[in-house]
Design a protein around this motif. Structure first.
Motif, mmCIF file in Angstrom:
data_model
loop_
_atom_site.group_PDB
_atom_site.id
_atom_site.type_symbol
_atom_site.label_atom_id
_atom_site.label_comp_id
_atom_site.label_asym_id
_atom_site.label_seq_id
_atom_site.Cartn_x
_atom_site.Cartn_y
_atom_site.Cartn_z
ATOM 1 N N GLN A 1 22.092 -24.233 -101.468
ATOM 2 C CA GLN A 1 20.665 -24.306 -101.801
ATOM 3 C C GLN A 1 20.311 -25.584 -102.551
ATOM 4 N N SER A 2 21.253 -26.137 -103.312
ATOM 5 C CA SER A 2 20.978 -27.357 -104.073
ATOM 6 C C SER A 2 21.330 -28.630 -103.298
ATOM 7 N N CYS A 3 21.816 -28.489 -102.070
ATOM 8 C CA CYS A 3 22.219 -29.646 -101.262
ATOM 9 C C CYS A 3 21.049 -30.120 -100.401
ATOM 10 N N MET A 4 20.806 -31.405 -100.414
ATOM 11 C CA MET A 4 19.728 -31.981 -99.599
ATOM 12 C C MET A 4 20.020 -31.907 -98.111
ATOM 13 N N LEU A 5 21.278 -31.692 -97.727
ATOM 14 C CA LEU A 5 21.647 -31.626 -96.319
ATOM 15 C C LEU A 5 21.571 -30.211 -95.745
ATOM 16 N N ALA A 6 21.325 -29.205 -96.605
ATOM 17 C CA ALA A 6 21.237 -27.822 -96.140
ATOM 18 C C ALA A 6 19.972 -27.617 -95.314
ATOM 19 N N ASP A 7 19.978 -26.556 -94.522
ATOM 20 C CA ASP A 7 18.775 -26.254 -93.740
ATOM 21 C C ASP A 7 17.706 -25.630 -94.648
ATOM 22 N N ALA A 8 16.575 -25.283 -94.084
ATOM 23 C CA ALA A 8 15.438 -24.779 -94.852
ATOM 24 C C ALA A 8 15.743 -23.470 -95.573
ATOM 25 N N SER A 9 16.725 -22.706 -95.074
ATOM 26 C CA SER A 9 17.080 -21.441 -95.723
ATOM 27 C C SER A 9 18.218 -21.599 -96.726
ATOM 28 N N GLY A 10 18.641 -22.834 -97.004
ATOM 29 C CA GLY A 10 19.704 -23.078 -97.976
ATOM 30 C C GLY A 10 21.094 -22.812 -97.452
ATOM 31 N N GLN A 11 21.267 -22.900 -96.148
ATOM 32 C CA GLN A 11 22.561 -22.681 -95.506
ATOM 33 C C GLN A 11 23.103 -23.995 -94.951
ATOM 34 N N PRO A 12 24.426 -24.074 -94.734
ATOM 35 C CA PRO A 12 24.984 -25.282 -94.119
ATOM 36 C C PRO A 12 24.395 -25.498 -92.723
ATOM 37 N N ARG A 13 24.317 -26.739 -92.319
ATOM 38 C CA ARG A 13 23.778 -27.058 -90.988
ATOM 39 C C ARG A 13 24.906 -27.062 -89.960
ATOM 40 N N TRP A 14 24.749 -26.251 -88.930
ATOM 41 C CA TRP A 14 25.711 -26.174 -87.837
ATOM 42 C C TRP A 14 25.066 -26.726 -86.578
ATOM 43 N N ARG A 15 25.819 -27.473 -85.813
ATOM 44 C CA ARG A 15 25.344 -28.001 -84.538
ATOM 45 C C ARG A 15 26.444 -27.770 -83.516
ATOM 46 N N THR B 1 36.700 -22.802 -103.239
ATOM 47 C CA THR B 1 37.033 -23.702 -104.334
ATOM 48 C C THR B 1 38.491 -23.418 -104.685
ATOM 49 N N GLU B 2 38.990 -24.030 -105.725
ATOM 50 C CA GLU B 2 40.387 -23.800 -106.094
ATOM 51 C C GLU B 2 40.683 -22.342 -106.403
ATOM 52 N N ASN B 3 39.718 -21.636 -106.998
ATOM 53 C CA ASN B 3 40.002 -20.262 -107.399
ATOM 54 C C ASN B 3 38.900 -19.264 -107.047
ATOM 55 N N GLN B 4 37.978 -19.650 -106.170
ATOM 56 C CA GLN B 4 36.884 -18.745 -105.809
ATOM 57 C C GLN B 4 36.517 -18.868 -104.335
ATOM 58 N N ILE B 5 35.939 -17.792 -103.834
ATOM 59 C CA ILE B 5 35.294 -17.786 -102.516
ATOM 60 C C ILE B 5 33.829 -17.500 -102.784
ATOM 61 N N LEU B 6 32.961 -18.414 -102.351
ATOM 62 C CA LEU B 6 31.530 -18.301 -102.632
ATOM 63 C C LEU B 6 30.729 -18.205 -101.345
ATOM 64 N N ALA B 7 29.595 -17.552 -101.442
ATOM 65 C CA ALA B 7 28.648 -17.538 -100.328
ATOM 66 C C ALA B 7 27.965 -18.900 -100.273
ATOM 67 N N PRO B 8 27.724 -19.435 -99.083
ATOM 68 C CA PRO B 8 27.040 -20.730 -98.973
ATOM 69 C C PRO B 8 25.690 -20.751 -99.681
ATOM 70 N N SER B 9 25.010 -19.631 -99.751
ATOM 71 C CA SER B 9 23.705 -19.610 -100.417
ATOM 72 C C SER B 9 23.816 -19.948 -101.904
ATOM 73 N N LYS B 10 24.974 -19.727 -102.514
ATOM 74 C CA LYS B 10 25.193 -20.056 -103.925
ATOM 75 C C LYS B 10 25.379 -21.558 -104.125
ATOM 76 N N VAL B 11 25.861 -22.255 -103.115
ATOM 77 C CA VAL B 11 26.195 -23.677 -103.238
ATOM 78 C C VAL B 11 25.203 -24.561 -102.494
#
Length: 66
Positions: free
Chosen positions: A19-33, A7-17
């Motif tokens: 998990q609330s995204c409908m496009l994330a995988d079942a474990s709440g992580q970004p989807r990589w292909r 973000t503008e002033n933070q580095i976050l773990a994907p699990s913090k962001v």
């Protein structure tokens, strides 16, 4: 695949962001292909030393760490 959310002033773990995204995988992580972020688009690098970066569908910047 290891990643971080910037973000503008933070580095976050994907699990913090993601998990609330409908496009994330079942474990709440970004989807990589095949090494590419499936739920976002690539952002051009300014220098070759920069890690790969993506803009996710939610508007966050995702950086590939590995």
């Amino acid at each position: 695949m290891l990643a971080a959310i910037l973000t503008e002033n933070q580095i976050l773990a994907p699990s913090k962001v993601c998990q609330s995204c409908m496009l994330a995988d079942a474990s709440g992580q970004p989807r990589w292909r095949e090494g590419q972020l499936y739920c976002g688009r690539a952002i051009d690098k300014i220098t070759t030393e920069q890690p790969e970066q993506y803009q996710c569908a939610m508007g966050f910047r995702v950086v590939k760490v590995d």
